[in-house]
Design an enzyme around this catalytic site. Structure first.
Site, PDB file in Angstrom:
ATOM      1  CB  THR A  75       5.906  54.902 -67.452  1.00 33.64           C
ATOM      2  OG1 THR A  75       6.467  55.332 -68.699  1.00 33.64           O
ATOM      3  CG2 THR A  75       5.424  56.103 -66.677  1.00 33.64           C
ATOM      4  CB  SER A  76      11.398  54.056 -68.555  1.00 35.31           C
ATOM      5  OG  SER A  76      10.912  53.874 -69.882  1.00 35.31           O
TER       6      SER A  76
ATOM      7  CE1 TYR B   8       2.945  43.211 -81.695  1.00 33.49           C
ATOM      8  CE2 TYR B   8       2.052  43.781 -79.544  1.00 33.49           C
ATOM      9  CZ  TYR B   8       2.901  44.052 -80.596  1.00 33.49           C
ATOM     10  OH  TYR B   8       3.704  45.163 -80.555  1.00 33.49           O
TER      11      TYR B   8
ATOM     12  NE  ARG C 210       3.318  42.066 -75.177  1.00 31.65           N
ATOM     13  CZ  ARG C 210       3.436  43.337 -75.601  1.00 31.65           C
ATOM     14  NH1 ARG C 210       3.816  43.579 -76.843  1.00 31.65           N
ATOM     15  NH2 ARG C 210       3.150  44.328 -74.794  1.00 31.65           N
TER      16      ARG C 210
ATOM     17  CG  HIS D  82       1.397  53.195 -76.430  1.00 30.49           C
ATOM     18  ND1 HIS D  82       2.419  53.174 -75.508  1.00 30.49           N
ATOM     19  CD2 HIS D  82       1.384  54.449 -76.945  1.00 30.49           C
ATOM     20  CE1 HIS D  82       3.007  54.365 -75.490  1.00 30.49           C
ATOM     21  NE2 HIS D  82       2.387  55.164 -76.346  1.00 30.49           N
TER      22      HIS D  82
ATOM     23  CD  GLN E  16       3.784  55.174 -71.425  1.00 29.73           C
ATOM     24  OE1 GLN E  16       4.703  55.196 -72.243  1.00 29.73           O
ATOM     25  NE2 GLN E  16       3.977  55.394 -70.140  1.00 29.73           N
TER      26      GLN E  16
HETATM   27  C1  BV8 Z   1       4.862  58.606 -82.938  1.00 33.79           C
HETATM   28  C2  BV8 Z   1       2.906  49.191 -78.189  1.00 33.79           C
HETATM   29  C3  BV8 Z   1       4.568  60.061 -84.802  1.00 33.79           C
HETATM   30  C4  BV8 Z   1       3.777  48.042 -78.523  1.00 33.79           C
HETATM   31  C5  BV8 Z   1       4.375  51.006 -77.692  1.00 33.79           C
HETATM   32  C6  BV8 Z   1      13.787  59.892 -80.875  1.00 33.79           C
HETATM   33  C7  BV8 Z   1      13.560  60.679 -79.756  1.00 33.79           C
HETATM   34  C8  BV8 Z   1      12.263  60.819 -79.229  1.00 33.79           C
HETATM   35  C9  BV8 Z   1      11.167  60.159 -79.828  1.00 33.79           C
HETATM   36  C10 BV8 Z   1      11.407  59.361 -80.923  1.00 33.79           C
HETATM   37  C11 BV8 Z   1      12.707  59.227 -81.455  1.00 33.79           C
HETATM   38  N1  BV8 Z   1      12.633  58.384 -82.523  1.00 33.79           N
HETATM   39  C12 BV8 Z   1      11.332  58.003 -82.675  1.00 33.79           C
HETATM   40  C13 BV8 Z   1      10.585  58.605 -81.721  1.00 33.79           C
HETATM   41  C14 BV8 Z   1       9.113  58.461 -81.516  1.00 33.79           C
HETATM   42  C15 BV8 Z   1       8.810  57.149 -80.812  1.00 33.79           C
HETATM   43  C16 BV8 Z   1       9.534  57.069 -79.480  1.00 33.79           C
HETATM   44  O1  BV8 Z   1       9.156  57.721 -78.513  1.00 33.79           O
HETATM   45  N2  BV8 Z   1      10.589  56.255 -79.418  1.00 33.79           N
HETATM   46  C17 BV8 Z   1      11.337  56.133 -78.178  1.00 33.79           C
HETATM   47  C18 BV8 Z   1      11.674  54.668 -77.934  1.00 33.79           C
HETATM   48  C19 BV8 Z   1      12.593  56.994 -78.296  1.00 33.79           C
HETATM   49  N3  BV8 Z   1       7.386  57.171 -80.569  1.00 33.79           N
HETATM   50  C20 BV8 Z   1       6.559  56.700 -81.514  1.00 33.79           C
HETATM   51  O2  BV8 Z   1       6.914  56.159 -82.534  1.00 33.79           O
HETATM   52  C21 BV8 Z   1       5.068  56.939 -81.248  1.00 33.79           C
HETATM   53  N4  BV8 Z   1       4.463  57.460 -82.430  1.00 33.79           N
HETATM   54  O3  BV8 Z   1       5.683  59.334 -82.438  1.00 33.79           O
HETATM   55  O4  BV8 Z   1       4.204  58.862 -84.103  1.00 33.79           O
HETATM   56  C22 BV8 Z   1       3.580  60.196 -85.891  1.00 33.79           C
HETATM   57  C23 BV8 Z   1       2.697  61.277 -85.869  1.00 33.79           C
HETATM   58  C24 BV8 Z   1       1.800  61.421 -86.912  1.00 33.79           C
HETATM   59  C25 BV8 Z   1       1.754  60.484 -87.949  1.00 33.79           C
HETATM   60  C26 BV8 Z   1       2.619  59.380 -87.939  1.00 33.79           C
HETATM   61  C27 BV8 Z   1       3.549  59.225 -86.903  1.00 33.79           C
HETATM   62  C28 BV8 Z   1       4.371  55.638 -80.922  1.00 33.79           C
HETATM   63  C29 BV8 Z   1       4.896  55.105 -79.631  1.00 33.79           C
HETATM   64  C30 BV8 Z   1       4.078  53.869 -79.244  1.00 33.79           C
HETATM   65  C31 BV8 Z   1       4.931  52.633 -79.401  1.00 33.79           C
HETATM   66  N5  BV8 Z   1       4.212  51.478 -78.896  1.00 33.79           N
HETATM   67  N6  BV8 Z   1       3.653  49.988 -77.273  1.00 33.79           N
HETATM   68  C32 BV8 Z   1       3.620  47.009 -77.459  1.00 33.79           C
HETATM   69  O5  BV8 Z   1       3.219  47.319 -76.319  1.00 33.79           O
HETATM   70  O6  BV8 Z   1       3.952  45.870 -77.798  1.00 33.79           O
HETATM   71  S1  BV8 Z   1       5.447  51.719 -76.609  1.00 33.79           S
HETATM   72  C33 BV8 Z   1       5.928  50.648 -75.400  1.00 33.79           C
HETATM   73  O7  BV8 Z   1       6.788  51.423 -74.530  1.00 33.79           O
HETATM   74  C34 BV8 Z   1       4.825  50.150 -74.466  1.00 33.79           C
HETATM   75  O8  BV8 Z   1       3.558  50.676 -74.741  1.00 33.79           O
HETATM   76  C35 BV8 Z   1       5.293  50.663 -73.103  1.00 33.79           C
HETATM   77  O9  BV8 Z   1       4.283  50.883 -72.241  1.00 33.79           O
HETATM   78  C36 BV8 Z   1       5.913  51.915 -73.550  1.00 33.79           C
HETATM   79  C37 BV8 Z   1       6.665  52.724 -72.567  1.00 33.79           C
HETATM   80  O10 BV8 Z   1       7.484  51.860 -71.843  1.00 33.79           O
HETATM   81  P1  BV8 Z   1       7.203  51.794 -70.269  1.00 33.79           P
HETATM   82  O11 BV8 Z   1       5.760  51.476 -70.049  1.00 33.79           O
HETATM   83  O12 BV8 Z   1       7.719  53.033 -69.643  1.00 33.79           O
HETATM   84  O13 BV8 Z   1       8.013  50.525 -69.885  1.00 33.79           O
HETATM   85  P2  BV8 Z   1       9.587  50.458 -69.596  1.00 33.79           P
HETATM   86  O14 BV8 Z   1       9.989  49.023 -69.592  1.00 33.79           O
HETATM   87  O15 BV8 Z   1      10.306  51.441 -70.474  1.00 33.79           O
HETATM   88  O16 BV8 Z   1       9.706  51.034 -68.106  1.00 33.79           O
HETATM   89  C38 BV8 Z   1       9.158  50.272 -67.045  1.00 33.79           C
HETATM   90  C39 BV8 Z   1       9.205  51.164 -65.834  1.00 33.79           C
HETATM   91  O17 BV8 Z   1       8.618  50.427 -64.773  1.00 33.79           O
HETATM   92  C40 BV8 Z   1      10.629  51.498 -65.431  1.00 33.79           C
HETATM   93  O18 BV8 Z   1      10.687  52.874 -65.065  1.00 33.79           O
HETATM   94  C41 BV8 Z   1      10.868  50.601 -64.225  1.00 33.79           C
HETATM   95  O19 BV8 Z   1      11.738  51.198 -63.271  1.00 33.79           O
HETATM   96  C42 BV8 Z   1       9.465  50.510 -63.659  1.00 33.79           C
HETATM   97  N7  BV8 Z   1       9.207  49.326 -62.839  1.00 33.79           N
HETATM   98  C43 BV8 Z   1       9.763  48.085 -62.913  1.00 33.79           C
HETATM   99  N8  BV8 Z   1       9.224  47.293 -61.942  1.00 33.79           N
HETATM  100  C44 BV8 Z   1       8.313  48.049 -61.271  1.00 33.79           C
HETATM  101  C45 BV8 Z   1       8.299  49.335 -61.831  1.00 33.79           C
HETATM  102  N9  BV8 Z   1       7.492  50.336 -61.387  1.00 33.79           N
HETATM  103  C46 BV8 Z   1       6.692  50.045 -60.343  1.00 33.79           C
HETATM  104  N10 BV8 Z   1       6.641  48.832 -59.740  1.00 33.79           N
HETATM  105  C47 BV8 Z   1       7.438  47.817 -60.179  1.00 33.79           C
HETATM  106  N11 BV8 Z   1       7.392  46.616 -59.574  1.00 33.79           N
END
Ligand code: BV8
Length: 236
Positions: A173-174, A56, A59, A107, A89
């Protein structure tokens, strides 16, 4: 005096991609540099706090070299004609730098640090966080970031916003990380949803929208098209 329409703008890493900040899941994404649970989970932090702090710190250092892009600026300028809430996010401060005035960071924020033992102790922090940085109660300072497996404190606030919006613009966002990816399901029925992304992922919640409009392409060129679509819709 016309009442301004409420627009929720939901952003992810893609809105900052053209500012030079890597996304998470594209080919050279951050996660591929590191195992996500190694650097963005409480377990990872307790296993190797120095590695996570440095991940971090790097970053946070990068924030000083990057600037808002045309998408961040278009979102800020929307406030001239719409009542806008940005729900991001992202942990960067590019929406703030572009001039958006209502921003919810789901986040966390790179520019803040919090106490590992007292979640109410949060400080603005633009330098490095090291193992010698402790809060007044003696707990290790950590990045003010919501890690995987941690609750999302701003979720209720975000749901309140979406529940009373007139339209949603999703940018870069994905739609894979929950609960952020489920927010659109809290919108009133038949709310127009514009989705700006070169590679849109129509997740389950989006597939149930009756008024989804995809603007396939990069944020810097498609965000203004999505905004114009809403201006035409509302005859602004
Ligand atoms: C919680 C901080 C419960 C870190 C982040 C199984 C199924 C479903 C859910 C889960 C599962 N197992 C676990 C879970 C829950 C989990 C989750 O969702 N996991 C996923 C991976 C399956 N979630 C959690 O753990 C959350 N907490 O559920 O807690 C709880 C409740 C009560 C008490 C205790 C616990 C917490 C989630 C937060 C995690 N932290 N960030 C950091 O940033 O270092 S998440 C991380 O992913 C970032 O924040 C990021 O923003 C986020 C989402 O990713 P995106 O922003 O979408 O980025 P990505 O690369 O994926 O996509 C980029 C997009 O941009 C693409 O679509 C691409 O096409 C597009 N793009 C590219 N270039 C461009 C563009 N668009 C426009 N213009 C361009 N030029």
């Amino acid at each position: 005096m016309r009442v301004k329409k409420h627009i929720t703008v939901l952003t992810g890493a893609g809105v900052s991609a053209e500012s030079g900040i890597q996304t998470f899941r594209d080919s050279n994404g951050l996660w591929e540099g590191h195992d996500v649970m190694e650097v963005a989970s409480p377990q990872g932090f307790s296993n190797n706090p120095a590695l996570v702090l440095e991940f971090y710190n790097e970053r946070r250092r990068q924030l000083k070299q990057v600037h808002p892009n045309a998408a961040h600026i278009a979102i800020a300028e929307m406030e001239e004609v719409f009542d806008v809430t940005v729900i991001t996010q992202n942990v960067d401060d590019l929406h703030e730098k572009a001039g958006s005035s209502h921003i919810i960071h789901l986040h966390g924020e790179l520019t803040k640090a919090s106490s590992s033992g007292d979640s109410t102790y949060i400080k603005i922090w633009d330098g490095t966080i090291s193992l010698s940085d402790k809060c007044p109660k003696g707990f290790q300072m950590r990045p003010f970031i919501v890690w995987f497996g941690e609750a999302v404190p701003m979720l209720e606030r975000a749901i309140e916003e979406v529940a009373q919006c007139d339209a949603i613009i999703i940018i870069g966002t994905s739609m894979q990380v929950y609960p952020a990816a489920s927010l659109t399901s809290y919108a009133p029925p038949n709310v127009p949803i514009c989705y700006v992304d070169p590679n849109p992922n129509i997740n389950y919640e989006l597939s149930r929208s009756s008024r989804l409009q995809v603007f396939k392409g990069p944020a810097t060129s498609e965000t203004k098209n999505a905004i114009q679509f809403l201006k035409d819709l509302y005859q602004i």
